[in-house]
Design a protein around this motif. Structure first.
Motif, PDB file in Angstrom:
ATOM      1  N   PRO A   1      42.400  45.016  39.879  1.00 18.63           N
ATOM      2  CA  PRO A   1      41.648  46.174  40.403  1.00 18.63           C
ATOM      3  C   PRO A   1      40.132  45.941  40.411  1.00 18.63           C
ATOM      4  O   PRO A   1      39.437  46.414  41.316  1.00 18.63           O
ATOM      5  CB  PRO A   1      42.034  47.306  39.436  1.00 18.63           C
ATOM      6  CG  PRO A   1      43.360  46.895  38.879  1.00 18.63           C
ATOM      7  CD  PRO A   1      43.306  45.405  38.773  1.00 18.63           C
ATOM      8  N   TRP A   2      39.595  45.192  39.433  1.00 14.82           N
ATOM      9  CA  TRP A   2      38.145  45.003  39.362  1.00 14.82           C
ATOM     10  C   TRP A   2      37.633  44.186  40.547  1.00 14.82           C
ATOM     11  O   TRP A   2      36.520  44.410  41.020  1.00 14.82           O
ATOM     12  CB  TRP A   2      37.738  44.346  38.037  1.00 14.82           C
ATOM     13  CG  TRP A   2      38.172  42.919  37.863  1.00 14.82           C
ATOM     14  CD1 TRP A   2      39.317  42.475  37.291  1.00 14.82           C
ATOM     15  CD2 TRP A   2      37.439  41.750  38.257  1.00 14.82           C
ATOM     16  NE1 TRP A   2      39.371  41.097  37.307  1.00 14.82           N
ATOM     17  CE2 TRP A   2      38.222  40.630  37.884  1.00 14.82           C
ATOM     18  CE3 TRP A   2      36.215  41.545  38.880  1.00 14.82           C
ATOM     19  CZ2 TRP A   2      37.807  39.321  38.135  1.00 14.82           C
ATOM     20  CZ3 TRP A   2      35.807  40.236  39.128  1.00 14.82           C
ATOM     21  CH2 TRP A   2      36.593  39.145  38.750  1.00 14.82           C
ATOM     22  N   ILE A   3      38.460  43.262  41.027  1.00 18.04           N
ATOM     23  CA  ILE A   3      38.051  42.477  42.193  1.00 18.04           C
ATOM     24  C   ILE A   3      37.969  43.375  43.422  1.00 18.04           C
ATOM     25  O   ILE A   3      36.996  43.329  44.191  1.00 18.04           O
ATOM     26  CB  ILE A   3      39.028  41.310  42.432  1.00 18.04           C
ATOM     27  CG1 ILE A   3      38.883  40.266  41.320  1.00 18.04           C
ATOM     28  CG2 ILE A   3      38.766  40.671  43.802  1.00 18.04           C
ATOM     29  CD1 ILE A   3      39.776  39.050  41.506  1.00 18.04           C
ATOM     30  N   TRP A   4      38.969  44.220  43.610  1.00 18.87           N
ATOM     31  CA  TRP A   4      38.968  45.109  44.768  1.00 18.87           C
ATOM     32  C   TRP A   4      37.804  46.097  44.691  1.00 18.87           C
ATOM     33  O   TRP A   4      37.229  46.469  45.719  1.00 18.87           O
ATOM     34  CB  TRP A   4      40.303  45.854  44.857  1.00 18.87           C
ATOM     35  CG  TRP A   4      41.428  44.964  45.287  1.00 18.87           C
ATOM     36  CD1 TRP A   4      42.288  44.284  44.480  1.00 18.87           C
ATOM     37  CD2 TRP A   4      41.795  44.635  46.628  1.00 18.87           C
ATOM     38  NE1 TRP A   4      43.180  43.545  45.238  1.00 18.87           N
ATOM     39  CE2 TRP A   4      42.910  43.750  46.559  1.00 18.87           C
ATOM     40  CE3 TRP A   4      41.313  44.996  47.886  1.00 18.87           C
ATOM     41  CZ2 TRP A   4      43.521  43.226  47.693  1.00 18.87           C
ATOM     42  CZ3 TRP A   4      41.930  44.479  49.024  1.00 18.87           C
ATOM     43  CH2 TRP A   4      43.020  43.605  48.917  1.00 18.87           C
ATOM     44  N   ALA A   5      37.451  46.527  43.474  1.00 21.48           N
ATOM     45  CA  ALA A   5      36.313  47.442  43.326  1.00 21.48           C
ATOM     46  C   ALA A   5      35.015  46.765  43.776  1.00 21.48           C
ATOM     47  O   ALA A   5      34.209  47.366  44.500  1.00 21.48           O
ATOM     48  CB  ALA A   5      36.205  47.893  41.869  1.00 21.48           C
ATOM     49  N   HIS A   6      34.809  45.517  43.376  1.00 17.17           N
ATOM     50  CA  HIS A   6      33.609  44.790  43.807  1.00 17.17           C
ATOM     51  C   HIS A   6      33.657  44.488  45.305  1.00 17.17           C
ATOM     52  O   HIS A   6      32.616  44.452  45.971  1.00 17.17           O
ATOM     53  CB  HIS A   6      33.466  43.497  43.011  1.00 17.17           C
ATOM     54  CG  HIS A   6      32.976  43.696  41.612  1.00 17.17           C
ATOM     55  ND1 HIS A   6      31.800  44.370  41.329  1.00 17.17           N
ATOM     56  CD2 HIS A   6      33.495  43.315  40.409  1.00 17.17           C
ATOM     57  CE1 HIS A   6      31.620  44.391  40.017  1.00 17.17           C
ATOM     58  NE2 HIS A   6      32.620  43.768  39.439  1.00 17.17           N
TER      59      HIS A   6
END
Length: 394
Positions: free
Chosen positions: A72-77
């Motif tokens: 999820p953190w990759i998609w947020a960035h």
């Protein structure tokens, strides 16, 4: 003597065709934008183009048995990177080309490095400002003033169009160091991250486009030149160009592959003049040369070259240092390349690599110009990285 020159000529024949093809593809993107906006709202053109590019990369992803990120953190960035690296600049170029020549938009695209370095130094803290870079930036911004022709006064639709194209380049200046700061440590391939970025940008454009410009017209209602332009921008400028760029890095090395950025404005000007009959004022190409001179100075291509050290670049196990080209859309083109031009392979367990230390640069991107951006991560002990702002930008 012959024994030394023959291999060089053979190597040149190996990468030069792809090198020139990539410059032509990215240089022609501004022509396709000009054709597309004749029937499409800039937001709709960008939506169709990004969706086509996403579909192309998803097919390549499937063929190579790679997968999209799951963290999820990759998609947020990627929400930030997709906005500033794809959706906003692509749309601004569309709006800009409603007011200025396609060849002039190609010239403005070359100003991206002038934004990358200051933001990387002052905002993202991923680079250090050297005296050489400061001189290069000064020359570059002097070239910007010459391109604008500020002595002729400001205002009017043409001046506004130039500022829109300039703003598009500024967006790339945000996206590139952001990618380096927050996504460079990912263990995913550049292709995977590029496809994900385009998917996010497609979703953003679908929502904003509906609110601002209404429902996009059906493709069946568009003329063949416009449909062809959309396909060229998406499938050719993103999909095929991405593959060609990675091959150029592998065969010729990252430093050589990165110099394609200096040919893109030339192709944009030639194509605009030959196909559309466009003409430039004398100060615009002169200013473009000053901009490219400033970029070359800032990147160390002119004047004494400094030896990379740990504070400025990550050195691979074999002592080689990889450089990362940036695509025409301003995104960082990647892949660690060793001295023998071989591509560093990802670890077998695909574990997440540690984020680069300040001053290191990931190898990243795709196409910009109008293509999609791709970010790659350091690949273990054999991976190398270089300062992004010092890499050429298309």
């Amino acid at each position: 003597m012959t024994g030394h020159t023959t291999p060089d000529r053979a190597a040149l024949r190996g990468w030069l065709p792809g090198f020139l093809a990539l410059a032509a593809i990215w240089g022609s993107s501004f022509l396709f934008i000009k054709v597309g906006i004749a029937e499409l709202h800039p937001l709709h053109l960008t939506l169709y183009r990004v969706a086509t590019g996403a579909a192309t990369l998803l097919v390549v992803l499937l063929l190579l048995r790679d997968r999209l990120p799951r963290e999820p953190w990759i998609w947020a960035h990627l929400v930030v990177v997709a906005a500033f690296g794809v959706a906003i600049p692509f749309t601004l170029f569309g709006y800009g080309e409603q007011r200025v020549e396609s060849m002039l938009a190609g010239i403005w695209n070359a100003t991206t490095p002038l934004f990358v370095l200051p933001l990387a130094v002052l905002v993202f803290r991923t680079e250090r400002l050297t005296a050489r870079a400061a001189v290069g930036l000064g020359l570059g911004f002097l070239g910007v003033l010459v391109v604008l022709g500020v002595w002729e006064g400001v205002g009017g639709a043409h001046f506004t169009g130039q500022l829109m194209c300039f703003g598009a380049a500024a967006c790339y200046g945000v996206a590139i160091p952001y990618q380096k700061r927050f996504i460079a440590g990912s263990a995913h391939s550049g292709l995977s991250l590029s496809a994900a970025q385009l998917l996010v940008a497609t979703a953003q454009l679908a929502v904003v486009g509906l609110l601002v410009a209404g429902s996009p017209p059906a493709p069946t209602g568009l003329s063949l030149p416009v449909v062809g332009s959309v396909l060229a921008l998406g499938a050719l400028g993103t999909g095929l160009a991405f593959v060609i760029n990675l091959r150029n890095i592998r065969v010729a090395g990252a430093s050589t592959a990165a110099t394609v950025t200096y040919l893109v404005p030339i192709f944009a000007v030639l194509i605009g003049a030959l196909v559309l009959g466009e003409r430039l004022n004398w100060h615009q190409p002169v200013g473009a040369l000053v901009v490219l001179l400033g970029v070359a100075v800032a990147q160390g291509l002119l004047g004494p070259r400094r030896t990379p050290v740990a504070a400025d670049a990550s050195v691979a196990a074999d002592g080689s240092v990889a450089e990362l080209p940036v695509a025409i859309d301003g995104s960082v083109a990647e892949l660690p390349v060793a001295t023998d031009a071989s591509v560093a392979a990802p670890p077998a367990d695909r574990s997440v690599a540690a984020p680069p230390a300040a001053g290191d640069t990931p190898v990243a991107t795709t196409p910009v110009g109008v293509g999609a951006s791709v970010t790659a991560r350091p690949a273990g002990a054999d991976a190398a990285a270089v300062p992004g702002p010092e890499a050429p930008v298309c």
